[in-house]
Design an enzyme around this catalytic site. Sequence first.
Site, mmCIF file in Angstrom:
data_model
loop_
_atom_site.group_PDB
_atom_site.id
_atom_site.type_symbol
_atom_site.label_atom_id
_atom_site.label_comp_id
_atom_site.label_asym_id
_atom_site.label_seq_id
_atom_site.Cartn_x
_atom_site.Cartn_y
_atom_site.Cartn_z
ATOM 1 N N TYR A 68 0.634 -6.172 -17.492
ATOM 2 C CA TYR A 68 0.839 -4.666 -16.774
ATOM 3 C C TYR A 68 0.853 -3.648 -17.930
ATOM 4 C CZ TYR A 68 3.342 -7.590 -12.889
ATOM 5 O OH TYR A 68 3.366 -8.297 -11.865
ATOM 6 N N HIS A 124 7.683 -1.290 -4.024
ATOM 7 C CA HIS A 124 6.852 -2.206 -5.226
ATOM 8 C C HIS A 124 6.777 -1.712 -6.765
ATOM 9 C CE1 HIS A 124 5.259 -5.278 -1.986
ATOM 10 N NE2 HIS A 124 6.133 -5.263 -1.697
ATOM 11 N N CYS A 157 18.616 -0.046 -27.361
ATOM 12 C CA CYS A 157 19.575 -1.026 -27.808
ATOM 13 C C CYS A 157 18.405 -2.241 -28.939
ATOM 14 C CB CYS A 157 19.813 -1.790 -26.580
ATOM 15 S SG CYS A 157 18.917 -2.598 -25.927
ATOM 16 N N SER A 196 -2.789 -6.999 3.090
ATOM 17 C CA SER A 196 -3.042 -8.118 4.275
ATOM 18 C C SER A 196 -1.407 -8.807 4.850
ATOM 19 C CB SER A 196 -3.200 -8.824 3.118
ATOM 20 O OG SER A 196 -2.442 -9.379 1.856
HETATM 21 C C1 BJW Z 1 -9.472 -2.868 1.738
HETATM 22 C C2 BJW Z 1 -10.298 -2.323 1.011
HETATM 23 C C3 BJW Z 1 -10.422 -0.925 1.876
HETATM 24 C C4 BJW Z 1 -10.415 -4.606 0.873
HETATM 25 N N1 BJW Z 1 -9.880 -0.087 2.175
HETATM 26 N N2 BJW Z 1 -8.244 -2.213 3.344
HETATM 27 C C5 BJW Z 1 10.373 -13.692 4.422
HETATM 28 C C6 BJW Z 1 8.724 -15.271 4.856
HETATM 29 C C7 BJW Z 1 9.130 -16.005 3.732
HETATM 30 C C8 BJW Z 1 8.724 -15.567 2.678
HETATM 31 C C9 BJW Z 1 9.768 -14.851 2.538
HETATM 32 C C10 BJW Z 1 10.233 -13.624 3.063
HETATM 33 N N3 BJW Z 1 11.087 -12.603 2.544
HETATM 34 C C11 BJW Z 1 11.285 -13.336 0.806
HETATM 35 C C12 BJW Z 1 9.709 -14.085 0.769
HETATM 36 C C13 BJW Z 1 9.053 -14.186 -1.121
HETATM 37 C C14 BJW Z 1 7.873 -13.198 -0.384
HETATM 38 C C15 BJW Z 1 7.064 -13.506 0.296
HETATM 39 O O1 BJW Z 1 7.042 -12.597 0.621
HETATM 40 N N4 BJW Z 1 6.240 -14.017 -0.302
HETATM 41 C C16 BJW Z 1 5.192 -14.140 0.781
HETATM 42 C C17 BJW Z 1 3.535 -14.741 -0.414
HETATM 43 C C18 BJW Z 1 5.073 -15.715 1.695
HETATM 44 N N5 BJW Z 1 9.386 -11.764 -0.640
HETATM 45 C C19 BJW Z 1 9.166 -11.510 -2.054
HETATM 46 O O2 BJW Z 1 9.776 -12.215 -2.903
HETATM 47 C C20 BJW Z 1 9.901 -9.580 -2.057
HETATM 48 N N6 BJW Z 1 11.372 -9.825 -2.552
HETATM 49 C C21 BJW Z 1 12.362 -10.121 -1.336
HETATM 50 O O3 BJW Z 1 11.813 -10.890 -0.228
HETATM 51 O O4 BJW Z 1 13.610 -10.036 -1.275
HETATM 52 C C22 BJW Z 1 14.507 -10.693 -1.006
HETATM 53 C C23 BJW Z 1 14.637 -12.109 -1.101
HETATM 54 C C24 BJW Z 1 14.627 -12.481 -2.633
HETATM 55 C C25 BJW Z 1 15.081 -13.335 -2.840
HETATM 56 C C26 BJW Z 1 15.105 -14.956 -2.079
HETATM 57 C C27 BJW Z 1 14.823 -13.801 -0.704
HETATM 58 C C28 BJW Z 1 14.620 -13.486 -0.170
HETATM 59 C C29 BJW Z 1 8.969 -9.572 -3.016
HETATM 60 C C30 BJW Z 1 7.764 -9.310 -2.827
HETATM 61 C C31 BJW Z 1 7.548 -8.489 -3.837
HETATM 62 C C32 BJW Z 1 5.791 -8.651 -4.101
HETATM 63 N N7 BJW Z 1 4.969 -7.741 -5.217
HETATM 64 C C33 BJW Z 1 4.013 -7.791 -5.766
HETATM 65 C C34 BJW Z 1 3.128 -7.470 -6.741
HETATM 66 C C35 BJW Z 1 4.069 -6.419 -7.405
HETATM 67 C C36 BJW Z 1 3.689 -5.703 -9.191
HETATM 68 C C37 BJW Z 1 2.114 -5.441 -9.547
HETATM 69 O O5 BJW Z 1 1.823 -5.392 -9.162
HETATM 70 O O6 BJW Z 1 2.016 -6.803 -10.318
HETATM 71 O O7 BJW Z 1 3.614 -6.488 -5.251
HETATM 72 S S1 BJW Z 1 3.009 -9.217 -4.982
HETATM 73 C C38 BJW Z 1 1.422 -8.293 -4.305
HETATM 74 O O8 BJW Z 1 1.904 -8.188 -2.781
HETATM 75 C C39 BJW Z 1 1.854 -6.634 -4.885
HETATM 76 C C40 BJW Z 1 1.693 -6.107 -3.792
HETATM 77 O O9 BJW Z 1 2.084 -5.337 -3.349
HETATM 78 C C41 BJW Z 1 1.629 -7.543 -2.615
HETATM 79 C C42 BJW Z 1 0.569 -6.698 -0.951
HETATM 80 O O10 BJW Z 1 -0.045 -7.227 -1.777
HETATM 81 P P1 BJW Z 1 -1.235 -6.292 -1.193
HETATM 82 O O11 BJW Z 1 -1.100 -4.663 -1.318
HETATM 83 O O12 BJW Z 1 -1.284 -6.514 0.719
HETATM 84 O O13 BJW Z 1 -2.904 -6.525 -1.420
HETATM 85 P P2 BJW Z 1 -3.867 -7.639 -1.069
HETATM 86 O O14 BJW Z 1 -4.879 -8.445 -2.157
HETATM 87 O O15 BJW Z 1 -2.894 -9.106 -0.503
HETATM 88 O O16 BJW Z 1 -4.682 -7.260 0.313
HETATM 89 C C43 BJW Z 1 -5.427 -6.765 0.038
HETATM 90 C C44 BJW Z 1 -6.039 -6.217 1.462
HETATM 91 O O17 BJW Z 1 -6.764 -4.434 1.314
HETATM 92 C C45 BJW Z 1 -7.001 -7.273 2.113
HETATM 93 O O18 BJW Z 1 -6.033 -7.324 3.322
HETATM 94 C C46 BJW Z 1 -8.313 -6.635 2.008
HETATM 95 O O19 BJW Z 1 -9.257 -6.862 3.479
HETATM 96 C C47 BJW Z 1 -8.564 -4.633 2.174
HETATM 97 N N8 BJW Z 1 -9.135 -4.495 1.815
HETATM 98 N N9 BJW Z 1 -10.738 -3.301 0.177
HETATM 99 C C48 BJW Z 1 -8.798 -1.017 3.136
HETATM 100 N N10 BJW Z 1 -12.114 -0.528 0.990
HETATM 101 ZN ZN ZN Z 2 18.164 -1.309 -24.014
#
Ligand code: BJW
Ligand code: ZN
Length: 251
Positions: A68, A124, A157, A196
Amino acid sequence: MTLNLAESAGRLRSATHLVVVTGAGASAESGIPTFRDALSGHWAKYDPMQLATPQAFENNPALVSRWYDRRRRDALACQPNAGHAALVKIEQAYAARGARFTLLTQNVDRLHQRAGSRNVHELHGSLYRWRCTGCQHAALEDRPEPLEPYPPRCANCGGSRRPSVVWFGEMLPEDAVAAAEHALSTCDVYLSVGTSSVVYPVAGFAQTAQDAGAWCVEVNPEPTDLSGLFHQCLRGKAGDVLPELVDAALG
Ligand code: BJW
Ligand code: ZN
């Protein structure tokens, strides 16, 4: 590029509240890797379960915090792109005519804020806030120097510090979720950019906005699982599509 922007541009011209949701694709043209791109995405090289979960940090805090911190310093060296600038332009135009603009970002790189966007909610978390896992003391880390040792230590701490990003299984920040829920229930245009749409709860926002009656537009070079939900899909890069869309809406 020639896109059929007329309908969406018209909706933007008369909207009273625009909600924009961004993902990693919005920063791709700034040189920041996405997560799920098959070749260049983070998850093509690393297993998310080894880096983006609380268990991963518990098992190997040195590895996770080093990764990170690398991303923090890389993001610091990147610049906002034309897509970020277009969102600033439309926010300013909306402010001038008394309309509302809300930017909900999944990105942790702060590029929207650096570009000049004002009403931004980080769903996030942020790569730049590091908090103590013991006393919860948090500090802003925007210096280019590494945060060594790994994991970095708390000034208060001496405990281990972690990035204030939201890992899988963790709750999103309450204030950002509340702002999102309120915005989604009152918007008349919803714009999804560079995500995505596979990670919840954000992946559910488009349906919520549509249920509230908003005109929904997706900007992405590739189709997503949710593309069928949108009134219009503009296929192209954010840095190309957003300036064209915003100019058509404001022109
Ligand atoms: C372009 C381009 C250009 C390329 N122009 N476009 C309900 C159903 C199913 C599962 C769950 C649910 N509720 C919760 C879950 C579990 C989980 C989840 O969703 N899992 C799925 C994978 C199924 N969710 C969680 O755990 C969340 N918490 C939660 O729901 O809490 C309540 C809870 C807790 C416990 C149990 C149950 C409920 C938290 C999610 C946290 C995600 N964290 C991350 C890491 C963050 C830190 C870091 O940066 O490292 O966040 S994962 C990663 O994915 C990151 C992103 O923000 C996130 C989304 O990704 P993003 O931004 O969409 O990127 P990509 O790479 O996927 O897509 C890029 C897109 O851009 C593509 O489409 C390309 O085509 C496009 N692109 N170039 C425009 N130039
Ligand atoms: Zn501390």
